[in-house]
Design a protein around this motif. Structure first.
Motif, PDB file in Angstrom:
ATOM      1  N   ASP A 168     -36.702  -1.016  27.681  1.00 45.89           N
ATOM      2  CA  ASP A 168     -36.110  -2.287  28.102  1.00 45.89           C
ATOM      3  C   ASP A 168     -36.642  -3.398  27.206  1.00 45.89           C
ATOM      4  O   ASP A 168     -37.855  -3.647  27.170  1.00 45.89           O
ATOM      5  N   THR A 229     -39.720   7.321  30.920  1.00 47.06           N
ATOM      6  CA  THR A 229     -40.315   6.057  30.508  1.00 47.06           C
ATOM      7  C   THR A 229     -41.659   6.366  29.882  1.00 47.06           C
ATOM      8  O   THR A 229     -42.245   7.428  30.113  1.00 47.06           O
ATOM      9  N   LEU A 273     -39.957   1.258  30.517  1.00 46.84           N
ATOM     10  CA  LEU A 273     -38.981   1.008  31.572  1.00 46.84           C
ATOM     11  C   LEU A 273     -39.733   1.034  32.902  1.00 46.84           C
ATOM     12  O   LEU A 273     -40.052   2.113  33.418  1.00 46.84           O
ATOM     13  N   CYS A 275     -40.849   1.385  36.585  1.00 43.69           N
ATOM     14  CA  CYS A 275     -40.266   2.218  37.623  1.00 43.69           C
ATOM     15  C   CYS A 275     -41.315   2.490  38.700  1.00 43.69           C
ATOM     16  O   CYS A 275     -42.490   2.140  38.545  1.00 43.69           O
ATOM     17  N   VAL A 337     -37.833  10.247  35.956  1.00 42.44           N
ATOM     18  CA  VAL A 337     -38.009   9.169  36.939  1.00 42.44           C
ATOM     19  C   VAL A 337     -36.640   8.785  37.510  1.00 42.44           C
ATOM     20  O   VAL A 337     -35.620   8.841  36.825  1.00 42.44           O
ATOM     21  N   SER A 338     -36.633   8.401  38.776  1.00 44.37           N
ATOM     22  CA  SER A 338     -35.356   8.108  39.432  1.00 44.37           C
ATOM     23  C   SER A 338     -35.336   6.789  40.197  1.00 44.37           C
ATOM     24  O   SER A 338     -34.266   6.258  40.484  1.00 44.37           O
ATOM     25  N   ASP A 339     -36.494   6.235  40.521  1.00 42.43           N
ATOM     26  CA  ASP A 339     -36.557   4.968  41.253  1.00 42.43           C
ATOM     27  C   ASP A 339     -36.812   3.858  40.235  1.00 42.43           C
ATOM     28  O   ASP A 339     -37.961   3.535  39.913  1.00 42.43           O
ATOM     29  N   ILE A 340     -35.710   3.280  39.707  1.00 39.14           N
ATOM     30  CA  ILE A 340     -35.803   2.330  38.583  1.00 39.14           C
ATOM     31  C   ILE A 340     -35.038   1.057  38.940  1.00 39.14           C
ATOM     32  O   ILE A 340     -33.812   0.993  38.768  1.00 39.14           O
ATOM     33  N   ARG A 342     -34.663  -1.762  37.468  1.00 40.39           N
ATOM     34  CA  ARG A 342     -33.951  -2.385  36.353  1.00 40.39           C
ATOM     35  C   ARG A 342     -32.576  -1.752  36.156  1.00 40.39           C
ATOM     36  O   ARG A 342     -31.606  -2.443  35.833  1.00 40.39           O
TER      37      ARG A 342
END
Length: 383
Positions: A168, A229, A273, A275, A337-340, A342
């Motif tokens: 990001d 990330t 990123l 998270c 990773v899945s809980d992001i 952004r």
């Protein structure tokens, strides 16, 4: 880990050049070969390290070398039409020497976001080596159309690669930088971060790791697919002056707590990123620095902390000795990773932008008629 790099679009080309600069500066052989692919001739001319023969201009019959103007649907169409041009160039790469392909692209523009996912699909169809993506998200202030491009490209790209590592742009933003200076600094930092990770297993034998992290460790960590990330933190070390004024030995008294602190810092505050780290499926940690500073206890404690912090037991790790280094650094890769937040924010802005653009398009004819109406009807067009 030995890579074939393919930089797509302006941002992808610049980041690829930063990787090449890092490899030259550190005398690393992590980049086996590199290509730059673009629809804009000017962007290719602005590259320095990628040989001219490795710079591919595509879509000349459609856009005449002027780029796609942030139209990633046009970019995807051009990729489909000209994919053989790129695949022919890839065929000239020594694929037998590489561990993986890495496609680098900015997801906000038209070429990177449209072309990179299509090329990823073709590479996975034709080669056995893993195909990874490094996708750069536009900053929040770069505008709705770039956010929409990124959201649509993200959904496509992540399905076409073996793993998509996301960066990001806002994580490296600085209010003191010029636009060009800010991107250059971010590219250099990105190459330095990933250089530690990819170079970890490529030792020349001058300093052998206690716990080796090689290409298979990285491939297995990224094997969960989805989104990854990357975190990085470093701290300088002080050396006692040598007997004859040269570099002396570093103070190793704080080696273990230093390593643990750096891994915590990389994981909790320096991710490419941001998270929720407990959503990671797998993790990898690499600690680099002078061999004397790479405490085995420190690396093991850092790995144990990462297991506890993420909640996953699939945490790999090791050390990367760098003789005469002036810092100790920690690289942390969180895969799957899945809980992001952004990404959810990106999608929400993109949906609103798409709705607004549709409304404007649907009312365009009516608004033009209102503009041209003369009131008394006496004005007539020429033909």
């Amino acid at each position: 880990m030995r890579l074939a790099l393919i930089g797509v679009g302006q941002a992808g080309g610049k980041v690829t050049e930063a990787f090449l600069e890092y490899a030259d500066r550190t005398d690393s052989d992590i980049v086996v070969d590199a290509l730059a692919v673009n629809t804009a001739k000017a962007d290719l001319l602005g590259l320095d390290r990628i040989p001219v023969s490795k710079r591919l201009l595509i879509g000349t019959d459609r856009v005449k070398g002027h780029g796609v103007g942030a139209d990633n649907e046009l970019g995807a169409d051009i990729a489909a039409a000209d994919s053989e041009v790129v695949m022919d160039a890839v065929a000239g790469m020594p694929s037998h020497e590489i561990d993986a392909f890495l496609l680098v692209a900015g997801l906000g523009g038209g070429t990177g976001s449209g072309v990179a996912p299509y090329l990823a699909k073709e590479l996975r169809r034709r080669y056995e080596e893993p195909v990874y993506g490094l996708g750069l998200l536009p900053g929040k202030d770069e505008g709705g159309i770039y956010t929409l491009n990124a959201a649509r490209s993200f959904q496509t790209f992540v399905r076409e690669v073996d793993n998509l590592v996301v960066y990001d742009n806002d994580t490296m933003a600085s209010g003191t930088d010029s636009l060009a200076g800010g991107f250059a600094r971010a590219n250099e930092e990105l190459a330095r971060r990933f250089g530690v990770l990819f170079a970890a297993g490529e030792t020349d034998g001058s300093a052998v790791p206690e716990q080796v992290v090689d290409a298979s460790e990285i491939i297995n960590t990224l094997g969960s697919g989805g989104v990854s990330t990357f975190g990085y933190a470093s701290s300088p070390i002080e050396r006692k002056r040598g007997l004859f004024g040269g570099k002396g030995r570093p103070d190793v008294s704080d080696a273990t707590p230093r390593i643990l602190a750096l891994v915590r810092q990389a994981t909790l505050g320096r991710l490419t990123l941001p998270c929720e780290i407990t959503s990671a499926e797998r993790a990898l940690v690499v600690v680099a620095g002078p061999p004397e500073m790479l405490s085995r206890s420190g690396v093991e404690k850092a790995r144990s902390w990462l297991e506890e912090a993420t909640g996953t037991r699939e945490v790999r790790g090791g050390d990367f000795p760098v003789p005469d280094a002036d810092e100790v650094s920690a690289a942390v890769l969180l895969s799957g990773v899945s809980d992001i937040p952004r990404v959810k924010e990106l999608q929400a802005i993109a949906i609103e932008t798409q709705r607004s653009m549709r409304e404007v398009s649907e009312t365009a004819d009516d608004r033009l008629s209102d503009l041209l109406w003369s009131g008394d009807g006496e004005l007539k067009p020429l033909f």
